[in-house]
Design a protein around this motif. Structure first.
Motif, short mmCIF file in Angstrom:
data_model
loop_
_atom_site.label_atom_id
_atom_site.label_comp_id
_atom_site.label_asym_id
_atom_site.label_seq_id
_atom_site.Cartn_x
_atom_site.Cartn_y
_atom_site.Cartn_z
N GLU A 296 0.90 -1.14 0.08
CA GLU A 296 0.03 -0.01 -0.03
C GLU A 296 0.96 1.14 0.04
O GLU A 296 0.28 2.35 0.17
N GLY A 297 2.19 1.22 -0.04
CA GLY A 297 3.11 2.01 -0.08
C GLY A 297 3.50 2.86 1.17
O GLY A 297 3.91 4.01 1.12
N GLY A 298 3.05 2.30 2.24
CA GLY A 298 3.35 2.69 3.78
C GLY A 298 4.34 2.12 4.23
O GLY A 298 5.09 1.69 3.58
N ASN A 299 4.85 2.69 5.46
CA ASN A 299 6.06 1.79 6.09
C ASN A 299 5.43 1.68 7.48
O ASN A 299 4.29 2.49 8.08
N ASP A 300 6.01 0.88 8.48
CA ASP A 300 5.66 0.64 9.58
C ASP A 300 6.42 1.13 10.59
O ASP A 300 7.59 0.73 10.76
N PRO A 301 6.13 2.02 11.37
CA PRO A 301 6.99 2.96 12.51
C PRO A 301 7.17 1.87 13.76
O PRO A 301 7.77 2.47 14.61
N PHE A 302 6.57 0.83 13.74
CA PHE A 302 6.63 0.18 14.94
C PHE A 302 7.13 -1.30 14.77
O PHE A 302 7.40 -2.06 15.79
N TYR A 303 7.70 -1.31 13.50
CA TYR A 303 8.39 -2.51 13.17
C TYR A 303 7.90 -3.92 13.68
O TYR A 303 8.64 -4.56 14.18
N GLY A 304 6.77 -4.22 13.36
CA GLY A 304 5.80 -5.23 13.58
C GLY A 304 5.63 -5.55 15.07
O GLY A 304 4.99 -6.59 15.49
N ASP A 305 5.61 -4.37 15.90
CA ASP A 305 4.97 -4.52 17.44
C ASP A 305 3.51 -4.42 17.45
O ASP A 305 2.90 -3.67 17.35
N LEU A 306 2.88 -5.81 17.54
CA LEU A 306 1.70 -5.92 17.37
C LEU A 306 1.07 -5.36 18.81
O LEU A 306 -0.44 -5.17 18.81
N PHE A 307 1.41 -5.42 19.90
CA PHE A 307 0.92 -4.60 20.90
C PHE A 307 0.57 -3.19 20.92
O PHE A 307 -0.56 -2.83 21.17
N ILE A 308 1.53 -2.48 20.39
CA ILE A 308 1.34 -1.19 20.22
C ILE A 308 0.56 -0.93 19.32
O ILE A 308 -0.31 0.18 19.20
N LYS A 309 0.11 -1.80 18.28
CA LYS A 309 -0.88 -1.65 17.33
C LYS A 309 -2.16 -1.90 17.72
O LYS A 309 -3.18 -2.13 17.14
N GLY A 310 -2.39 -2.52 18.87
CA GLY A 310 -3.58 -2.95 19.51
C GLY A 310 -4.09 -4.19 19.02
O GLY A 310 -5.28 -4.64 19.14
N ARG A 311 -3.12 -5.26 18.60
CA ARG A 311 -3.54 -6.50 18.01
C ARG A 311 -3.10 -7.60 18.90
O ARG A 311 -3.69 -8.67 18.92
N VAL A 312 -2.44 -7.39 20.13
CA VAL A 312 -2.19 -8.18 21.23
C VAL A 312 -2.54 -8.01 22.56
O VAL A 312 -2.40 -6.74 22.81
N ALA A 313 -3.30 -8.81 23.29
CA ALA A 313 -4.04 -8.39 24.78
C ALA A 313 -2.79 -8.05 25.69
O ALA A 313 -2.90 -7.25 26.45
#
Length: 503
Positions: A296-313
């Protein structure tokens, strides 16, 4: 008349200057403990585990500069037990013998017992028990009582950990420590109608909560737990889990594998179930998300950190992770479709056999007085200062370490969270064996560990049962250990050198 007036004015100035000098000398004398003491120059030798031309300026900035500024009569010498510069530029080739890695403990011991011994030793927690058992450190309890050095506001985690390695006595103090906690996402628990975790929960309870909050399918999956901020392979997670139980892969002499046991089987089965039930995220899931962002032409500033993305409890994170969460929230408007996590922390999970102990507390700046110190009084003055309230107040601004005095333990950036989660549990006691020595003397020992990765993948794909995999790991590992008896390198061509630890 004018001459008389100028003469009087000159006399007044001379008197004023004289009085100012007298007052200044008095102040300096008071600050330095008297002119006689100020004139007495002393040398204080500080031993550190790892030295080198790049390390000394850092050590001075961290530990001695402030004391030296306030005590100009004191000169510091920083001495490293292991100097990286000695071997950093040494060329290894087939014509030269492999350079052995130095024994860290023996090198520290040399600093304490040599012809010109250090006065203070700064070292890691894993050496404390051996140093006290070998009577290499001066007990600090009498000095603490004599000077009424106040330890009442010290974090109990720190003092209890120090005493546990010193037969309930204090042989060292540390001004700072590192700790981890279990971070949890409040919203995911609320959405699932599940009560959030609390302090001192056991691993079984935490993993039960993880199963209750894991929801969704495919790319929309929210996971219940992660062993760390970034997804690892399952084998690494078994190592993390086993470390908290203090399980060993081999015996103290590295002659026999210990993995084919009921405890190891429980560890492997527990982690395998988490992956098979999609309670924890996999590397494949992370990769799919990254590929989608890239497409989608973006970048991930969190380098795969799923907790900070709200995907891990829930995830286990270091103290400085709080700063990462704060920075993400402060910059939320700059990040497309990002909603800051509403989080809090509790203590890391515990096990029934040791409910007061956690595996994520590190005392890496312990300061002890050499039993053969040439300047024991100066050594104690330095330790008192470095562990005092004034120093703690200055260092309390750190985002990476916590100060040992509760008075100055305040939430980062004015946030509100459970600070006690980082200070409640005691550190794991040091192992009875010197595992570092095994890795150093038998660099090929990694070959005994490596089959574990391959075999755990077969457990995940159900090509092997846990018991079958551990039995094969034991067999292959024992074969490697037997080979290492005659060839400690295991056939490694580039062994040797100094293995500089992370951090």
């Amino acid at each position: 008349m004018n001459n008389n007036w100028f003469a009087k004015l000159r006399l007044r100035k001379m008197v004023g200057v004289t009085l100012s000098l007298v007052m200044l000398v008095g102040v300096l004398a008071a600050c330095s403990g008297g002119s006689e003491k100020a004139a007495e120059k002393t040398v204080l030798r500080i031993g550190v585990m790892y030295g080198g031309s790049d390390n000394e300026p850092y050590m001075r900035q961290q530990y001695t500069d402030m004391f030296e500024m306030m005590n100009p009569n004191v000169t510091f010498e920083i001495v490293g037990a292991i100097n990286y510069d000695d071997q950093r530029f040494e060329t290894q080739d087939s014509t030269k013998p492999v350079t052995d890695q130095p024994d860290t403990y023996e090198k520290v011991k040399e600093l304490l017992t040599g012809q010109n011994p250090v006065d203070v030793m700064i070292f890691d927690y894993n050496l404390l028990r051996r140093l006290t058992q070998d009577n290499l450190l001066q007990q600090l309890d009498p000095l603490i009582q004599q000077d009424k050095f106040d330890l009442t506001d010290y974090v109990s985690t720190v003092i209890d950990g120090i005493k546990a390695a010193g037969d309930n006595n204090i042989y060292a103090l540390t001004p700072t420590f590192s700790s981890s906690a279990l971070f949890y996402n409040k919203k995911l628990f609320t959405d699932a109608g599940v009560t959030p975790p609390t302090d001192k929960m056991q691993w079984s309870e935490i993993l039960s909560l993880a199963r209750q909050v894991a929801k969704g399918e495919g790319e929309a999956r929210n996971f219940g737990f992660s062993f760390n901020r970034y997804s690892n392979d399952g084998f690494s997670d078994t190592q993390t889990y086993a470390q908290a139980l203090q399980l060993k892969m081999w015996d103290d002499k590295a002659e026999k594998m210990l993995v084919n046991s009921d405890q190891w089987a429980e560890v492997w089965q527990t982690v395998a179930d988490l992956y098979n039930e999609k309670i924890v995220p996999t590397q494949e899931f992370i990769q799919q998300m990254n590929e989608k962002v890239s497409a989608e032409g973006g970048n991930d500033p969190f380098y795969g950190d799923l907790f900070i993305k709200g995907r891990v409890a829930m995830t286990i994170g270091e103290y400085y992770y709080i700063n990462e969460l704060k920075k993400a929230a402060d910059n939320a408007t700059k990040i497309k479709d990002f909603v800051p996590v509403d989080w809090d922390v509790v203590t890391v999970p515990t096990f029934p056999g040791n409910p007061e102990v956690g595996g994520n507390i590190y005392l890496s700046s312990l300061m002890g007085i050499n039993a053969k110190a040439q300047n024991p009084d100066g050594a104690w003055d330095f330790i008192k200062f470095s562990n005092g309230k004034e120093w703690a107040k200055l260092k309390s601004r750190s985002l990476y370490e916590m100060v040992a005095r509760k008075e100055f333990l305040t939430p980062i950036g004015g946030l509100q969270y459970n600070m006690d989660a980082f200070t409640t549990l005691k550190p794991l006691p040091p192992l009875s064996s010197d595992q570092e020595k095994i890795y150093r003397e038998k660099p090929g020992i990694w070959e005994a560990q490596s089959p574990g990765y391959e075999l755990f993948q077969k457990v995940l794909t159900k090509d092997m049962t846990v018991k079958e995999a551990l039995a094969e790991w034991e067999t292959r590992g024992n074969a490697t250990l037997e080979k290492l008896k005659t060839d400690p390198t295991g056939g490694m061509d580039d062994g040797g050198g100094i293995a500089k630890p992370f951090g």
